[in-house]
Design a protein around this motif. Sequence first.
Motif, PDB file in Angstrom:
ATOM      1  N   UNK A 157     -25.528  39.919   8.268  1.00 38.88           N
ATOM      2  CA  UNK A 157     -25.832  39.259   6.996  1.00 38.88           C
ATOM      3  C   UNK A 157     -27.344  39.120   6.820  1.00 38.88           C
ATOM      4  N   UNK A 158     -27.871  39.558   5.659  1.00 41.12           N
ATOM      5  CA  UNK A 158     -29.295  39.445   5.364  1.00 41.12           C
ATOM      6  C   UNK A 158     -29.553  38.138   4.625  1.00 41.12           C
ATOM      7  N   UNK A 159     -30.250  37.234   5.271  1.00 41.98           N
ATOM      8  CA  UNK A 159     -30.520  35.934   4.650  1.00 41.98           C
ATOM      9  C   UNK A 159     -31.420  36.077   3.425  1.00 41.98           C
ATOM     10  N   UNK A 160     -32.344  36.997   3.462  1.00 42.01           N
ATOM     11  CA  UNK A 160     -33.262  37.183   2.334  1.00 42.01           C
ATOM     12  C   UNK A 160     -32.491  37.641   1.103  1.00 42.01           C
ATOM     13  N   UNK A 161     -31.647  38.659   1.289  1.00 42.07           N
ATOM     14  CA  UNK A 161     -30.847  39.145   0.167  1.00 42.07           C
ATOM     15  C   UNK A 161     -29.882  38.057  -0.295  1.00 42.07           C
ATOM     16  N   UNK A 162     -29.306  37.324   0.649  1.00 41.44           N
ATOM     17  CA  UNK A 162     -28.397  36.237   0.293  1.00 41.44           C
ATOM     18  C   UNK A 162     -29.069  35.190  -0.567  1.00 41.44           C
ATOM     19  N   UNK A 163     -30.320  34.812  -0.217  1.00 41.57           N
ATOM     20  CA  UNK A 163     -31.049  33.830  -1.016  1.00 41.57           C
ATOM     21  C   UNK A 163     -31.346  34.366  -2.413  1.00 41.57           C
ATOM     22  N   UNK A 164     -31.679  35.653  -2.500  1.00 37.11           N
ATOM     23  CA  UNK A 164     -31.931  36.262  -3.814  1.00 37.11           C
ATOM     24  C   UNK A 164     -30.672  36.228  -4.681  1.00 37.11           C
ATOM     25  N   UNK A 165     -29.524  36.503  -4.064  1.00 30.14           N
ATOM     26  CA  UNK A 165     -28.260  36.447  -4.803  1.00 30.14           C
ATOM     27  C   UNK A 165     -27.930  35.015  -5.204  1.00 30.14           C
ATOM     28  N   UNK A 166     -28.279  34.051  -4.346  1.00 27.19           N
ATOM     29  CA  UNK A 166     -28.086  32.643  -4.708  1.00 27.19           C
ATOM     30  C   UNK A 166     -28.882  32.305  -5.968  1.00 27.19           C
ATOM     31  N   UNK A 167     -30.108  32.784  -6.031  1.00 26.18           N
ATOM     32  CA  UNK A 167     -30.959  32.516  -7.196  1.00 26.18           C
ATOM     33  C   UNK A 167     -30.352  33.118  -8.455  1.00 26.18           C
ATOM     34  N   UNK A 168     -29.861  34.352  -8.360  1.00 31.82           N
ATOM     35  CA  UNK A 168     -29.235  34.986  -9.519  1.00 31.82           C
ATOM     36  C   UNK A 168     -27.994  34.218  -9.960  1.00 31.82           C
ATOM     37  N   UNK A 169     -27.218  33.720  -9.000  1.00 30.48           N
ATOM     38  CA  UNK A 169     -26.026  32.930  -9.335  1.00 30.48           C
ATOM     39  C   UNK A 169     -26.416  31.649 -10.049  1.00 30.48           C
ATOM     40  N   UNK A 170     -27.495  31.024  -9.610  1.00 35.52           N
ATOM     41  CA  UNK A 170     -27.980  29.796 -10.252  1.00 35.52           C
ATOM     42  C   UNK A 170     -28.416  30.073 -11.685  1.00 35.52           C
ATOM     43  N   UNK A 171     -29.221  31.099 -11.866  1.00 39.27           N
ATOM     44  CA  UNK A 171     -29.741  31.409 -13.198  1.00 39.27           C
ATOM     45  C   UNK A 171     -28.625  31.824 -14.150  1.00 39.27           C
ATOM     46  N   UNK A 172     -27.588  32.471 -13.633  1.00 40.69           N
ATOM     47  CA  UNK A 172     -26.475  32.888 -14.493  1.00 40.69           C
ATOM     48  C   UNK A 172     -25.768  31.694 -15.109  1.00 40.69           C
ATOM     49  N   UNK A 173     -25.757  30.560 -14.408  1.00 41.67           N
ATOM     50  CA  UNK A 173     -25.049  29.376 -14.877  1.00 41.67           C
ATOM     51  C   UNK A 173     -25.885  28.492 -15.799  1.00 41.67           C
TER      52      UNK A 173
END
Length: 274
Positions: free
Chosen positions: A27-43
């Motif tokens: 699991x890539x933590x950096x990519x995971x954090x980037x995806x977390x940010x996209x999930x936040x902005x989508x909402x």
Amino acid sequence: MPARSLEPTVAAHARKTGSRTRDDKYYSKVIGRALDILAILRKQEQPLGLADIAGHVGLAKSSVFRLLHTLEVSNYVERTAEGAYGLAADLRLWGDGKRVTDLVDAAMPHMRALSREFGETITLAMQFDNRIEVVATLDSPQLIRMANTVGRILPPHASSLGKAITAHLPDDVVERLRRSYGTHRFTEYTITDEVALKQEYERVRTQGYSTDAEESVLEGCCFGAPITGPDGVVIAAISLSMPKMRLRDKAMQKQVVAAVRDAAANTAAALTRT
């Protein structure tokens, strides 16, 4: 508007990894954090500042800034003039899973046709929750011209695009737009009276197009028409803007209005085929 807590969103994103948790060695933590940010902005209903995003993901602002910068350079997020961050237009969804770029792609051939015919600025705007936002524009090639900018938030009461969309929205959505933007008086011609504004919206619905007669900018005029989605609900609008001095007479106005309405109708027809 205060940012709402999005911890459940991030947790839900983590759960979707199934049995492969964030402790997985691959699991890539950096990519995971980037995806977390996209999930936040989508909402979010509006762009978020750096500090808000950092608080949601639990990282230092310097680390979040690097992630956001990478996402921005890669065209996954956009930054406003005020420095807030939101999803890039082609990631935002509307209707039955359609992207904003589906609307832009459907409208662009007809925007270009309007631009070639009249040589004036052509703009496409769309409603997003609590705002009406420019999503595409073709500037006039003329030295003296009306201009627009992608990402600009439009007044629902004093722009042809704003009025073309707002006139067809439910009362509660209209009230939300007005609370978000207000009824600022830009010129002496701006309609701010509530009764007069309701009459203006009724006129837009009846005649099938909207006008901005020096209501947002002195010596500027604009004509807009609503665009319906595949379900028949108005989701966007297209407009032609020009300096008042180039609007020769009523005959020319009639010609412009007919062309803008045709462009809106043709865009709506193209959307049903996508």
